[in-house]
Write an enzyme that holds these catalytic residues in place. Structure first.
Site, PDB file in Angstrom:
ATOM      1  N   ASP A 130       0.825  -1.208   0.000  1.00 32.25           N
ATOM      2  CA  ASP A 130       0.000   0.000   0.000  1.00 32.25           C
ATOM      3  C   ASP A 130       0.859   1.256   0.000  1.00 32.25           C
ATOM      4  O   ASP A 130       0.608   2.208  -0.750  1.00 32.25           O
ATOM      5  CB  ASP A 130      -0.906  -0.019   1.238  1.00 32.25           C
ATOM      6  CG  ASP A 130      -1.906   1.124   1.265  1.00 32.25           C
ATOM      7  OD1 ASP A 130      -1.467   2.273   1.488  1.00 32.25           O
ATOM      8  OD2 ASP A 130      -3.093   0.872   1.070  1.00 32.25           O
ATOM      9  N   TRP A 157      -5.340   1.804   0.207  1.00 29.84           N
ATOM     10  CA  TRP A 157      -5.476   0.969  -0.991  1.00 29.84           C
ATOM     11  C   TRP A 157      -5.682  -0.489  -0.607  1.00 29.84           C
ATOM     12  O   TRP A 157      -6.420  -1.207  -1.285  1.00 29.84           O
ATOM     13  CB  TRP A 157      -4.275   1.150  -1.906  1.00 29.84           C
ATOM     14  CG  TRP A 157      -4.017   2.597  -2.198  1.00 29.84           C
ATOM     15  CD1 TRP A 157      -2.869   3.296  -1.973  1.00 29.84           C
ATOM     16  CD2 TRP A 157      -4.949   3.543  -2.737  1.00 29.84           C
ATOM     17  NE1 TRP A 157      -3.023   4.605  -2.325  1.00 29.84           N
ATOM     18  CE2 TRP A 157      -4.291   4.795  -2.802  1.00 29.84           C
ATOM     19  CE3 TRP A 157      -6.275   3.460  -3.151  1.00 29.84           C
ATOM     20  CZ2 TRP A 157      -4.919   5.939  -3.287  1.00 29.84           C
ATOM     21  CZ3 TRP A 157      -6.902   4.613  -3.627  1.00 29.84           C
ATOM     22  CH2 TRP A 157      -6.222   5.825  -3.693  1.00 29.84           C
ATOM     23  N   ASP A 158      -5.055  -0.940   0.462  1.00 27.57           N
ATOM     24  CA  ASP A 158      -5.318  -2.288   0.956  1.00 27.57           C
ATOM     25  C   ASP A 158      -6.799  -2.452   1.315  1.00 27.57           C
ATOM     26  O   ASP A 158      -7.428  -3.457   0.973  1.00 27.57           O
ATOM     27  CB  ASP A 158      -4.480  -2.571   2.199  1.00 27.57           C
ATOM     28  CG  ASP A 158      -3.059  -2.993   1.880  1.00 27.57           C
ATOM     29  OD1 ASP A 158      -2.816  -3.485   0.762  1.00 27.57           O
ATOM     30  OD2 ASP A 158      -2.188  -2.835   2.748  1.00 27.57           O
ATOM     31  N   LEU A 159      -7.335  -1.486   2.027  1.00 24.33           N
ATOM     32  CA  LEU A 159      -8.710  -1.591   2.487  1.00 24.33           C
ATOM     33  C   LEU A 159      -9.701  -1.497   1.329  1.00 24.33           C
ATOM     34  O   LEU A 159     -10.691  -2.243   1.278  1.00 24.33           O
ATOM     35  CB  LEU A 159      -8.990  -0.505   3.526  1.00 24.33           C
ATOM     36  CG  LEU A 159      -8.154  -0.619   4.802  1.00 24.33           C
ATOM     37  CD1 LEU A 159      -8.362   0.597   5.688  1.00 24.33           C
ATOM     38  CD2 LEU A 159      -8.487  -1.895   5.559  1.00 24.33           C
ATOM     39  N   GLY A 162      -9.505  -4.795  -0.509  1.00 22.41           N
ATOM     40  CA  GLY A 162     -10.221  -5.845   0.195  1.00 22.41           C
ATOM     41  C   GLY A 162     -11.719  -5.747  -0.005  1.00 22.41           C
ATOM     42  O   GLY A 162     -12.398  -6.758  -0.252  1.00 22.41           O
TER      43      GLY A 162
END
Length: 401
Positions: A130, A157-159, A162
């Site tokens: 991220d 960006w990870d969230l 996901g």
């Protein structure tokens, strides 16, 4: 927790944030999510923050409501068991590499309608995090006052990836129901990031203007929004998004005549135009700084609340955790027994469905807690065969490591 997906089972083989978040959101809506890790835990099993006993509070909360299977994925028989679980289940979420024993092509040989959702770094398969993707799309060069870049600590960006992965899995299941076809959905962090930049108008903006947006510190681009300090030293953020809020903010601060003088001098009206308020912030900010600095925060907060003005003081995360409205009295939180042994409010589903009773949050599993159950139910292995796998160190149970 809600029981929207009672008939959906998903195998998750993943680590860190994006892929486990997809599984978490599915589990919170009632899916059976079976996370498969290396015996003793994967690379994120001890990720900070941790307790004095080195139990990861991060891992514990990203894996609530899931089941855990522990296998030795360094051995062929362990890898084969994971492949069998994926094929038996039919839905797979992972951030393992595109190639290798968990490639979609390999897995689909035994399950042609398999759906694989794969979180990646870059679209070419090269790794990314991220924090490096965020640098690549330019946000650290917009954050803060400059000139140095500022990395924010939220893995946005990870969230987003996901959440998008959970949505993509449900979309692919819908397609399979209509066509009978499975397939692989690949979600590179880099594409989620740059696509989001585009959706927010960022690419169009810089290409249209041929230049980057200026650094604004805590000011909000295109709106009247900024942090101000009250007489008693409370720093608070104020943001105006509607004409009514603007009118009420001016009235609350007694700035009607001063604002009218600026409008007359500059030949503009701020009443209904966000952009004009932003463009003329050089004249507006000093007025508001002085007016807010002359009032205590409690007094201003009451006036702002009465006028529907959006505001919030800056607080620490500890302050937020101790806020009854946000946590203690918030129905998304509940009490569960955690593998770490530490008691704290646990988050369940973020959504609220007024027509349904909310189920309590569920705990995270111990590594390998459900190995025997899943191998028996999903692969129809006998108790003797499962015992052999455990004795051989190919499968692990829920003993705390």
């Amino acid at each position: 927790m809600y029981n929207f997906l009672p008939n959906l089972s998903v195998i998750e083989a993943s680590s860190f944030v994006a892929s486990p978040t997809a599984g978490l959101y599915l589990a919170q809506m009632g899916a059976e999510v079976i996370r498969v890790d290396q015996i003793g835990g994967g690379p994120d099993f001890r990720r900070w923050p941790v307790t004095e006993n080195n139990d990861s509070l991060y891992w514990e909360n990203l894996n609530r409501a899931k089941k855990s299977v522990a296998l030795d994925l360094g051995r062929p028989e362990g890898r084969e068991l994971l492949q069998q679980l994926v094929r038996a289940t039919g839905q797979f979420v992972t951030n393992f590499p595109v190639g290798g024993f968990l490639s979609h092509a390999v897995l689909a040989e035994g399950r042609p309608d398999l759906i694989t959702v794969r979180v990646m770094g870059w679209a070419d398969g090269s790794p990314a995090l991220d924090y490096t993707v965020n640098n690549a799309v330019g946000y650290p060069m917009l954050t803060g006052a400059g000139p140095e870049p500022v990395n924010h600590v939220l893995p946005a960006w990870d969230l987003l990836t996901g959440a998008y992965a959970a949505f993509a899995l449900m979309a692919a299941i819908q397609r399979r129901g209509a066509t009978g076809e499975g397939g692989e959905v690949r979600l590179p962090l880099s594409d989620i990031a740059i696509g989001t930049v585009a959706n927010l108008g960022g690419i169009a903006e810089v290409m249209y203007g041929g230049a980057n947006r200026p650094r604004l510190g805590n000011a909000v681009y295109g709106l009247f929004g900024r942090d101000f300090v009250t007489r008693d030293g409370e720093r608070t953020m104020i943001v105006v998004v509607t004409p009514r809020q603007w009118a009420n903010l001016i009235a609350a601060l007694g700035l009607g005549e001063a604002i009218a003088s600026i409008e007359a001098a500059r030949g503009v009206s701020f009443a209904k135009d966000d952009g004009l308020r932003f463009e003329h912030r050089d004249a507006l900010y000093p007025l508001f700084e002085a007016a807010i600095a002359a009032r205590d925060h409690a007094d201003l907060a009451a006036a702002f609340d009465a006028g529907g003005i959006v505001h919030s003081p800056y607080r620490t995360m500890l302050d937020a955790a101790q806020d009854p409205e946000l946590v203690a009295n918030n129905p998304i939180f509940g009490a569960v027994e955690n593998p770490s042994g530490f008691a704290y409010p646990a988050a369940g589903a973020f959504a609220t469905v007024p027509q349904l009773d909310r189920q309590a949050p569920r705990p995270a599993p111990r590594n390998g807690q459900h190995t025997e159950e899943v191998l028996a139910e999903r692969l129809s292995l006998s108790s003797g065969e499962i015992a052999r796998l455990i004795d051989a160190g190919i499968a692990g149970t829920g003993d705390k490591t």
